[in-house]
Structure formats: C-alpha cells, structure tokens
Design a protein around this motif. Structure first.
Motif, PDB file in Angstrom:
ATOM      1  N   GLY A 162       0.796  -1.222   0.000  1.00 20.56           N
ATOM      2  CA  GLY A 162       0.000   0.000   0.000  1.00 20.56           C
ATOM      3  C   GLY A 162       0.824   1.264   0.000  1.00 20.56           C
ATOM      4  N   PHE A 163       0.236   2.343   0.576  1.00 21.84           N
ATOM      5  CA  PHE A 163       0.810   3.678   0.425  1.00 21.84           C
ATOM      6  C   PHE A 163       2.185   3.834   1.053  1.00 21.84           C
ATOM      7  CE2 PHE A 163      -1.288   4.015   4.532  1.00 21.84           C
ATOM      8  CZ  PHE A 163      -0.465   4.848   5.274  1.00 21.84           C
ATOM      9  N   ARG A 164       2.466   3.113   2.136  1.00 23.21           N
ATOM     10  CA  ARG A 164       3.768   3.273   2.793  1.00 23.21           C
ATOM     11  C   ARG A 164       4.924   2.858   1.873  1.00 23.21           C
ATOM     12  NH1 ARG A 164       0.302   1.393   6.745  1.00 23.21           N
ATOM     13  NH2 ARG A 164       0.101   2.678   8.630  1.00 23.21           N
ATOM     14  N   ASP A 165       4.697   1.847   1.083  1.00 23.96           N
ATOM     15  CA  ASP A 165       5.743   1.366   0.182  1.00 23.96           C
ATOM     16  C   ASP A 165       6.136   2.408  -0.855  1.00 23.96           C
ATOM     17  OD1 ASP A 165       5.505  -0.955   1.577  1.00 23.96           O
ATOM     18  OD2 ASP A 165       5.076  -2.241  -0.138  1.00 23.96           O
ATOM     19  N   ALA A 166       5.241   3.356  -1.122  1.00 20.65           N
ATOM     20  CA  ALA A 166       5.503   4.372  -2.143  1.00 20.65           C
ATOM     21  C   ALA A 166       5.929   5.714  -1.567  1.00 20.65           C
ATOM     22  CB  ALA A 166       4.251   4.567  -2.997  1.00 20.65           C
ATOM     23  N   MET A 167       5.911   5.865  -0.250  1.00 15.49           N
ATOM     24  CA  MET A 167       6.257   7.155   0.372  1.00 15.49           C
ATOM     25  C   MET A 167       7.731   7.496   0.196  1.00 15.49           C
ATOM     26  SD  MET A 167       4.105   6.931   3.955  1.00 15.49           S
ATOM     27  CE  MET A 167       4.745   8.488   4.585  1.00 15.49           C
ATOM     28  N   GLU A 168       8.055   8.788   0.181  1.00 19.11           N
ATOM     29  CA  GLU A 168       9.443   9.217   0.061  1.00 19.11           C
ATOM     30  C   GLU A 168      10.224   8.954   1.346  1.00 19.11           C
ATOM     31  OE1 GLU A 168       9.942  13.209  -1.251  1.00 19.11           O
ATOM     32  OE2 GLU A 168       8.751  12.956  -3.063  1.00 19.11           O
ATOM     33  N   SER A 169       9.584   9.151   2.503  1.00 17.60           N
ATOM     34  CA  SER A 169      10.256   8.972   3.794  1.00 17.60           C
ATOM     35  C   SER A 169       9.344   8.182   4.727  1.00 17.60           C
ATOM     36  CB  SER A 169      10.597  10.333   4.416  1.00 17.60           C
ATOM     37  OG  SER A 169      11.428  11.099   3.586  1.00 17.60           O
ATOM     38  N   PRO A 170       9.114   6.912   4.423  1.00 15.58           N
ATOM     39  CA  PRO A 170       8.107   6.161   5.190  1.00 15.58           C
ATOM     40  C   PRO A 170       8.427   6.039   6.676  1.00 15.58           C
ATOM     41  CG  PRO A 170       9.400   4.686   3.788  1.00 15.58           C
ATOM     42  CD  PRO A 170       9.733   6.086   3.374  1.00 15.58           C
ATOM     43  N   LEU A 171       9.683   5.799   7.019  1.00 13.46           N
ATOM     44  CA  LEU A 171      10.037   5.617   8.427  1.00 13.46           C
ATOM     45  C   LEU A 171       9.853   6.913   9.199  1.00 13.46           C
ATOM     46  CD1 LEU A 171      11.285   3.835  10.698  1.00 13.46           C
ATOM     47  CD2 LEU A 171      13.498   4.804  10.027  1.00 13.46           C
ATOM     48  N   ILE A 172      10.454   7.991   8.725  1.00 14.47           N
ATOM     49  CA  ILE A 172      10.406   9.258   9.453  1.00 14.47           C
ATOM     50  C   ILE A 172       8.985   9.811   9.502  1.00 14.47           C
ATOM     51  CG2 ILE A 172      11.160  11.675   9.463  1.00 14.47           C
ATOM     52  CD1 ILE A 172      13.317   9.827  10.399  1.00 14.47           C
ATOM     53  N   ILE A 173       8.297   9.823   8.367  1.00 16.98           N
ATOM     54  CA  ILE A 173       6.983  10.453   8.301  1.00 16.98           C
ATOM     55  C   ILE A 173       5.906   9.632   9.004  1.00 16.98           C
ATOM     56  CG2 ILE A 173       5.104  11.134   6.737  1.00 16.98           C
ATOM     57  CD1 ILE A 173       7.314  13.143   6.731  1.00 16.98           C
ATOM     58  N   ASP A 174       5.917   8.318   8.793  1.00 16.64           N
ATOM     59  CA  ASP A 174       4.789   7.511   9.268  1.00 16.64           C
ATOM     60  C   ASP A 174       5.005   6.886  10.633  1.00 16.64           C
ATOM     61  OD1 ASP A 174       2.111   6.548   8.430  1.00 16.64           O
ATOM     62  OD2 ASP A 174       3.008   4.587   8.758  1.00 16.64           O
ATOM     63  N   MET A 175       6.265   6.665  11.041  1.00 19.29           N
ATOM     64  CA  MET A 175       6.486   5.940  12.292  1.00 19.29           C
ATOM     65  C   MET A 175       7.293   6.704  13.326  1.00 19.29           C
ATOM     66  SD  MET A 175       5.773   3.225  13.932  1.00 19.29           S
ATOM     67  CE  MET A 175       6.234   2.953  15.645  1.00 19.29           C
ATOM     68  N   ALA A 176       8.303   7.448  12.899  1.00 17.59           N
ATOM     69  CA  ALA A 176       9.240   8.041  13.863  1.00 17.59           C
ATOM     70  C   ALA A 176       8.581   9.054  14.787  1.00 17.59           C
ATOM     71  CB  ALA A 176      10.420   8.678  13.137  1.00 17.59           C
ATOM     72  N   ILE A 177       7.429   9.610  14.389  1.00 16.64           N
ATOM     73  CA  ILE A 177       6.709  10.534  15.271  1.00 16.64           C
ATOM     74  C   ILE A 177       6.497   9.906  16.643  1.00 16.64           C
ATOM     75  CG2 ILE A 177       4.498   9.758  14.318  1.00 16.64           C
ATOM     76  CD1 ILE A 177       5.169  13.263  15.735  1.00 16.64           C
ATOM     77  N   HIS A 178       6.218   8.589  16.683  1.00 15.20           N
ATOM     78  CA  HIS A 178       5.999   7.912  17.959  1.00 15.20           C
ATOM     79  C   HIS A 178       7.274   7.942  18.808  1.00 15.20           C
ATOM     80  CE1 HIS A 178       1.954   6.395  17.553  1.00 15.20           C
ATOM     81  NE2 HIS A 178       2.215   5.831  16.392  1.00 15.20           N
ATOM     82  N   THR A 179       8.390   7.545  18.217  1.00 12.20           N
ATOM     83  CA  THR A 179       9.636   7.458  18.967  1.00 12.20           C
ATOM     84  C   THR A 179      10.130   8.846  19.362  1.00 12.20           C
ATOM     85  OG1 THR A 179      10.125   5.549  17.561  1.00 12.20           O
ATOM     86  CG2 THR A 179      11.878   6.305  19.013  1.00 12.20           C
ATOM     87  N   PHE A 180      10.001   9.808  18.461  1.00 10.08           N
ATOM     88  CA  PHE A 180      10.403  11.182  18.791  1.00 10.08           C
ATOM     89  C   PHE A 180       9.572  11.712  19.955  1.00 10.08           C
ATOM     90  CE2 PHE A 180      11.823  12.182  14.127  1.00 10.08           C
ATOM     91  CZ  PHE A 180      12.824  11.220  14.238  1.00 10.08           C
ATOM     92  N   ASP A 181       8.270  11.463  19.908  1.00  9.95           N
ATOM     93  CA  ASP A 181       7.392  11.926  20.984  1.00  9.95           C
ATOM     94  C   ASP A 181       7.720  11.211  22.294  1.00  9.95           C
ATOM     95  OD1 ASP A 181       4.863  13.533  21.666  1.00  9.95           O
ATOM     96  OD2 ASP A 181       4.325  11.519  22.350  1.00  9.95           O
ATOM     97  N   GLN A 182       8.051   9.926  22.204  1.00 14.23           N
ATOM     98  CA  GLN A 182       8.432   9.184  23.405  1.00 14.23           C
ATOM     99  C   GLN A 182       9.696   9.751  24.043  1.00 14.23           C
ATOM    100  OE1 GLN A 182       8.302   5.321  21.320  1.00 14.23           O
ATOM    101  NE2 GLN A 182       7.096   4.548  23.031  1.00 14.23           N
ATOM    102  N   ALA A 183      10.657  10.167  23.220  1.00 11.90           N
ATOM    103  CA  ALA A 183      11.894  10.743  23.759  1.00 11.90           C
ATOM    104  C   ALA A 183      11.594  12.021  24.535  1.00 11.90           C
ATOM    105  CB  ALA A 183      12.878  11.026  22.627  1.00 11.90           C
ATOM    106  N   ARG A 184      10.710  12.856  23.993  1.00 11.93           N
ATOM    107  CA  ARG A 184      10.298  14.064  24.713  1.00 11.93           C
ATOM    108  C   ARG A 184       9.610  13.696  26.018  1.00 11.93           C
ATOM    109  NH1 ARG A 184       6.216  16.892  22.432  1.00 11.93           N
ATOM    110  NH2 ARG A 184       6.668  18.459  24.005  1.00 11.93           N
ATOM    111  N   PHE A 185       8.751  12.692  25.956  1.00 10.20           N
ATOM    112  CA  PHE A 185       7.998  12.279  27.139  1.00 10.20           C
ATOM    113  C   PHE A 185       8.928  11.748  28.229  1.00 10.20           C
ATOM    114  CE2 PHE A 185       5.820   8.785  29.413  1.00 10.20           C
ATOM    115  CZ  PHE A 185       4.843   9.531  30.056  1.00 10.20           C
TER     116      PHE A 185
END
Length: 338
Positions: A162-185
């Motif tokens: 699906g769409f993730r396979d075609a994204m330019e930055s799938p890891l950073i855009i679709d998933m890393a928000i969680h880990t970045f937010d966790q680091a702040r938390f």
C-alpha cells in the motif's frame, strides 16, 4: 457531567477503536458519521447498530447535529481541513497522528486553536504504556543523576504494502513521530536542532528511504539519537524501540517489552578504574489504562477539567517539528534548527 456529542470523521478500519471507546463511555454519544464515501459511513452504522445520520461533508454534519466534539480518523492529508473546520464550527477535536501533513499546517492549526479556544488533542498511544510511564517516573526521581543523553534503536521489517511502500520517507513520516514523541515524554526535554541522514539499504522493499540516523539537540543540553529502519530483517527490536538513557551517575535501559531498570554508581564501593555499580529496579506505580484507551481517557479528562490534554496540539507540534525538521535535514544535508 459533561455530555460529549461526537461526529466521527473517517470510517475506515482505524476508526474502530475510536468508535468502540465512544460507545462504551457513559457520557459520550455518537451523533453522526462522515466519510468521503458515504457508503463506508452507512456500513459502519449498520455494523454497530447505530441509528445516526451519515454525511460526506463535515460542515453539513456539524450544522445538522448538535455535536460538540469531532473524532478525526481521516488520512493525514485531510487533518488540517477536518480539524480547522471543526474548531471554527465550535467543536473540540481528538484525532489520529500526525496532527498535520506539514509544519505549516500544524502551525495554522495551533493558531486557530488559540483563536477559537477549542482544543485539538492528538493520539500518541505509545505514551500510555505502563513501562514507559515507569521509565519516565524512574528517571524523574534522579536515580541516574542529570540526564545527558537518550538513545533509541528501532529495527523492524514490516511488509505493509500500500501507500507506505511508495512514500518518500516512510520511516520518518509515518512511524518516527511515535519514537520522537516518546523521547520528549521520557526526558521532559524539547527539541532544539536536528541532523538527519536518511538512506534506503539493500533489500529494501520501499521506494523511499526506509532507514535513518538522527541526532537531536534537546533543551537543557540533552542529546537524543535515533537509529532506525523499517526494512530490517531479523534481530528486531520491539515496536516501542530499545532505549538507553545515560545520566551523571548511572544508566537506565528499557527494551520496549520488559520492565525498565538501571545501573548506578555504588558509593559504598571504592573508586577504581571503573566504578562499582549496583542494579536498581524501577517501581511500577502507574495504574491507568494503556494504548488508545489510556490516551483517550486523558483527552476526555482534560476536556472535562478545562485544561489542555497531555497530547494537545500546543505540545504535540514540538514532536511534529522533529519529524519535519529531520526530513528537511536529510534533504539539505544540513543541521536544522527547530
């Protein structure tokens, strides 16, 4: 007791957890369903036995119901339109991450939230896990001293299609928000700058860069490093990442699956070439619900208490800035100030 009358925008699979929560909350009622494809809204109403009107346009739904809250479970590209339409119509909004598809859209949402006084809280369900709450509280006691750095390794190989396979930055855009937010938390620190290198390693099934290394400077001088991949076959971390937090007198670790713990300098032992250490277990005190339910509990509680939720857009924009700052750094090859 405040009565929450909810219009759900977006009736795809992701909306199921949101609808389940609402129908089981004593002071919440779904009064309308909205989807670009009205048939999807009608099917959801039929499946759930809900006798509510369905719409293809949010403005019409809000005009024809007495809703005071919108659940935004649409795709990221629709978030700005849904959220701003709802707030300008006098409704608060709870929505799926990311809060917007660009930092400019996120800033516009914050501006309208401030102007209207309406709240927009974002789903950051990975903050609401007993183990990460235990780690955050444990570090907050000063057990490892002053935090100097926090490190997250994230290596998984999901074949979404699906769409993730075609994204330019799938890891950073679709998933890393969680880990970045966790680091702040975990640290209580906010981002100051980022340098990011994205790449797509051999064997990747993604069109865009599915791996990245990021260095964030955080407030108070803390450094946060992120090393991740979404096309790592074998020896995978958990979805919560593998964490190490170093402090002035010790180090805490959490593998995202088991309970966190720490090793700290044992002052009872003589100082030699390396310090004597003692292990310290982290006491688990948090008793809230986990995942989506825990985050929604906080959203509703905050609304009823007249305060911004923990994941309100006024705060969450800082995590969003980390995502788009990392993408900009990778694109330019330069450090980006946040």
């Amino acid at each position: 007791m405040t009565q929450h009358k909810i219009v759900v925008a977006g009736c795809g699979a992701m909306s199921n957890a949101w609808v389940d929560y609402a129908v089981n909350r004593e002071n919440a009622e779904i009064v309308g369903l909205v989807d670009l494809f009205e048939e999807s809204a009608k099917k959801m109403a039929d499946r759930r036995g809900m006798n509510v009107p369905t719409f293809t346009d949010l403005s019409q739904a809000l005009a024809e119901t007495d809703a005071n809250l919108v659940f935004d479970v649409t795709i990221p590209a629709s978030h700005k339109q849904i959220v701003t339409t709802a707030m300008l119509a006098g409704c608060n909004v709870f929505g799926e991450k990311p809060m917007a598809e660009s930092i400019a859209d996120a800033e516009e949402i914050v501006r309208i939230s401030n102007e209207t006084g309406k709240r927009y809280a974002v789903m950051q369900n990975r903050r609401f896990l007993k183990q990460i709450r235990t780690l955050r509280d444990f570090i907050g006691t000063g057990v490892i001293g002053t935090v100097g750095s926090i490190h997250a390794d994230f290596f998984l190989g999901p074949h979404f299609g699906g769409f993730r396979d075609a994204m330019e930055s799938p890891l950073i855009i679709d998933m890393a928000i969680h880990t970045f937010d966790q680091a702040r938390f975990i640290t209580g620190a906010d981002p100051v700058s980022v340098y990011c290198h994205e790449y797509n390693p051999p064997g990747s099934w993604y069109a865009g860069n599915a791996s990245a290394v990021c260095i964030f400077e955080m407030s108070g001088g803390t450094v946060f490093t992120y090393n991740g991949s979404w096309c790592a076959e074998g020896m995978n971390t958990s979805w919560e990442a593998d964490w190490r937090v170093t402090g002035s007198v010790g180090t805490a670790k959490w593998d995202g699956a088991s309970d966190p713990s720490a090793e700290v300098v044992d002052e009872s032992k003589p100082r030699e070439f390396t310090s004597g250490l003692k292990k310290v277990e982290a006491p688990a005190k948090w008793e809230g619900r986990e995942g989506h339910s825990g985050c929604l509990d906080e959203m509703f509680e905050a609304l009823e208490q007249g305060r911004p939720a923990e994941t309100d857009c006024l705060d969450n924009i800082k995590s969003v800035a980390m995502v788009f700052g990392a993408v900009e750094s990778a694109r330019t090859g330069k450090k980006v100030m946040l």
